[in-house]
Design a protein around this motif. Structure first.
Motif, short mmCIF file in Angstrom:
data_model
loop_
_atom_site.label_atom_id
_atom_site.label_comp_id
_atom_site.label_asym_id
_atom_site.label_seq_id
_atom_site.Cartn_x
_atom_site.Cartn_y
_atom_site.Cartn_z
N GLY A 49 56.78 -7.67 -52.39
CA GLY A 49 55.71 -7.16 -51.53
C GLY A 49 56.15 -5.95 -50.73
O GLY A 49 55.41 -4.98 -50.58
N GLY A 50 57.40 -6.00 -50.22
CA GLY A 50 57.92 -4.88 -49.45
C GLY A 50 58.11 -3.64 -50.29
O GLY A 50 57.77 -2.52 -49.87
N ILE A 51 58.66 -3.81 -51.49
CA ILE A 51 58.86 -2.66 -52.39
C ILE A 51 57.52 -2.06 -52.80
O ILE A 51 57.35 -0.83 -52.78
CB ILE A 51 59.66 -3.10 -53.63
CG1 ILE A 51 61.10 -3.45 -53.23
CG2 ILE A 51 59.67 -1.98 -54.68
CD1 ILE A 51 61.93 -4.03 -54.37
N ALA A 52 56.57 -2.91 -53.16
CA ALA A 52 55.24 -2.41 -53.56
C ALA A 52 54.57 -1.69 -52.41
O ALA A 52 53.91 -0.66 -52.60
CB ALA A 52 54.38 -3.57 -54.03
N GLY A 53 54.73 -2.22 -51.20
CA GLY A 53 54.16 -1.55 -50.03
C GLY A 53 54.78 -0.17 -49.83
O GLY A 53 54.08 0.79 -49.53
N PRO B 292 56.11 11.17 -43.43
CA PRO B 292 56.92 10.49 -42.42
C PRO B 292 57.83 9.45 -43.07
O PRO B 292 57.54 8.91 -44.14
CB PRO B 292 55.88 9.81 -41.53
CG PRO B 292 54.75 9.53 -42.49
CD PRO B 292 54.72 10.70 -43.43
N ALA B 293 58.96 9.17 -42.42
CA ALA B 293 59.82 8.09 -42.87
C ALA B 293 59.15 6.76 -42.51
O ALA B 293 58.49 6.65 -41.48
CB ALA B 293 61.19 8.19 -42.23
N VAL B 294 59.34 5.75 -43.37
CA VAL B 294 58.68 4.45 -43.19
C VAL B 294 59.73 3.36 -43.08
O VAL B 294 60.75 3.38 -43.78
CB VAL B 294 57.74 4.17 -44.39
CG1 VAL B 294 57.14 2.78 -44.28
CG2 VAL B 294 56.63 5.22 -44.45
N LEU B 295 59.48 2.41 -42.21
CA LEU B 295 60.37 1.26 -42.12
C LEU B 295 59.62 0.08 -41.51
O LEU B 295 58.55 0.24 -40.92
CB LEU B 295 61.60 1.58 -41.27
CG LEU B 295 61.45 1.62 -39.74
CD1 LEU B 295 62.83 1.56 -39.09
CD2 LEU B 295 60.73 2.89 -39.28
N LEU C 176 63.83 1.84 -50.40
CA LEU C 176 62.79 0.87 -50.77
C LEU C 176 63.20 -0.55 -50.38
O LEU C 176 62.35 -1.40 -50.13
CB LEU C 176 62.51 0.94 -52.28
CG LEU C 176 61.68 2.13 -52.77
CD1 LEU C 176 61.75 2.24 -54.28
CD2 LEU C 176 60.23 1.98 -52.31
N ILE C 177 64.52 -0.80 -50.34
CA ILE C 177 65.03 -2.12 -49.96
C ILE C 177 65.41 -2.15 -48.48
O ILE C 177 64.98 -3.04 -47.73
CB ILE C 177 66.24 -2.52 -50.81
CG1 ILE C 177 65.85 -2.62 -52.28
CG2 ILE C 177 66.83 -3.84 -50.32
CD1 ILE C 177 64.89 -3.73 -52.59
N LYS D 128 68.42 8.33 -42.74
CA LYS D 128 68.65 8.32 -44.18
C LYS D 128 69.09 6.95 -44.71
O LYS D 128 68.86 6.64 -45.89
CB LYS D 128 69.71 9.36 -44.56
CG LYS D 128 69.36 10.79 -44.16
CD LYS D 128 68.07 11.26 -44.81
CE LYS D 128 67.78 12.72 -44.43
NZ LYS D 128 66.49 13.19 -45.02
N GLY D 129 69.69 6.14 -43.87
CA GLY D 129 70.23 4.87 -44.34
C GLY D 129 69.28 3.69 -44.24
O GLY D 129 69.37 2.76 -45.04
N PHE D 130 68.35 3.74 -43.29
CA PHE D 130 67.54 2.55 -43.03
C PHE D 130 66.05 2.75 -43.23
O PHE D 130 65.28 1.79 -43.13
CB PHE D 130 67.78 2.06 -41.59
CG PHE D 130 69.18 1.57 -41.36
CD1 PHE D 130 69.52 0.26 -41.64
CD2 PHE D 130 70.16 2.42 -40.87
CE1 PHE D 130 70.81 -0.20 -41.42
CE2 PHE D 130 71.46 1.98 -40.65
CZ PHE D 130 71.79 0.65 -40.93
#
Length: 297
Positions: free
Chosen positions: A117-121, A136-139, A74-75, A56-58
């Motif tokens: 770019g990361g947020i848009a992705g 699925p969770a994304v990171l 998102l960040i 949940k945190g990362f």
């Protein structure tokens, strides 16, 4: 060359190494924290709790209901990695893509392209998952790095790389091959966030379109950042940009500021074209000094 111990070298690199080095440091620290929390969870009776904290945190939750309770993903997700190989591959890619990016653009722009770019992705991945019915969770920093890479590939497509150290390949060809593979694999269930990569690539492309215009997406985010910082610091700018001159400060209009920025970029482009044709050593001392000064802004 000055001899420095490890601690001194790390401090030196963080201070003088450029924004891509600072971003690598942040990713390293977050990865170390994730590994520490995972270790604590495995060596105590609280493994489920710590796994929940990590999830949940990362990570970025792609289910809209879960995302509503953890929008910060998102960040945080663009600095997070759960596996060593994923982390190492992304940091190597970030180093080389960031190093190329800094040859043409400022550190501040690199930071904005990385984050936007990361947020848009992440947003692209969330949207795609609503249609696919899988959440699925994304990171990972891949979307952010893709934005930097595609920005350079579009801005300077004829830079030559040596694939595997032996195969000469233009940067735009490498970018097309990479994007093609993403498009082919994006419907596969392989644990890779292909839509996040493509979302980052889109920001990379847009970041070098109308690059001197206020409508450019990165110029707009930089301007937004300045307004937000000005608001919170109580020093919100109300007048035109200023330039320092002998005897005091003289107002500079937005038109003058944009014209100067355009002229400066044209000079940089001319120098870079000269490098591509005749090599770096063909530059005059004044041209080298000018290019160095701009890369450090």
């Amino acid at each position: 060359m000055q001899d420095r111990n490890l601690s001194e070298e790390l401090k030196f690199q963080f201070k003088h190494g450029g924004m891509h080095i600072k971003l690598i440091f942040v990713n390293v620290l977050v990865f170390a924290l994730i590994m520490l929390l995972a270790l604590i969870g495995r060596t105590t009776d609280q493994e489920v709790l710590f796994n929940t904290i990590l999830d949940k945190g990362f990570t970025l939750q792609t289910n809209l209901r879960d995302l509503a309770f953890a929008p910060y993903g998102l960040i945080t997700s663009i600095f997070s990695h759960f596996s060593v190989l994923h982390f190492l591959f992304n940091m190597i890619f970030l180093y080389f893509a960031g190093n190329m990016f800094r040859q043409f653009f400022s550190d501040r722009r690199l930071l904005h392209v990385y984050i936007v770019g990361g947020i848009a992705g992440g947003i692209a991945e969330v949207i795609a998952r609503q249609f696919m019915g899988q959440y699925p969770a994304v990171l990972g920093a891949s979307g952010s790095i893709m934005a930097l890479f595609i920005a350079i590939a579009v801005y300077r497509p004829n830079i030559q790389l040596n694939l595997l150290g032996i195969i000469p390949l233009k940067l735009y060809v490498f970018a097309l091959i990479y994007l093609g593979s993403e498009l082919i694999q994006m419907t596969q269930i392989d644990g890779i966030a292909h839509f996040a990569h493509l979302g980052g690539a889109l920001i990379g492309f847009l970041s070098v379109q109308n690059i001197h215009s206020s409508s450019n997406i990165i110029n707009w985010t930089e301007s937004l950042q300045q307004r937000v910082l000005g608001f919170f610091s109580g020093r919100k700018r109300k007048g035109p940009k200023l330039k320092a001159q002998k005897g005091g400060r003289v107002a500079k209009t937005d038109e003058e500021y944009n014209m100067e920025a355009k002229a400066k970029q044209q000079k940089i482009d001319k120098i870079l074209d000269k490098i591509s044709k005749s090599g770096y050593e063909s530059l005059t001392k004044a041209e080298k000094d000018f290019l160095f000064s701009q890369s450090n802004k």
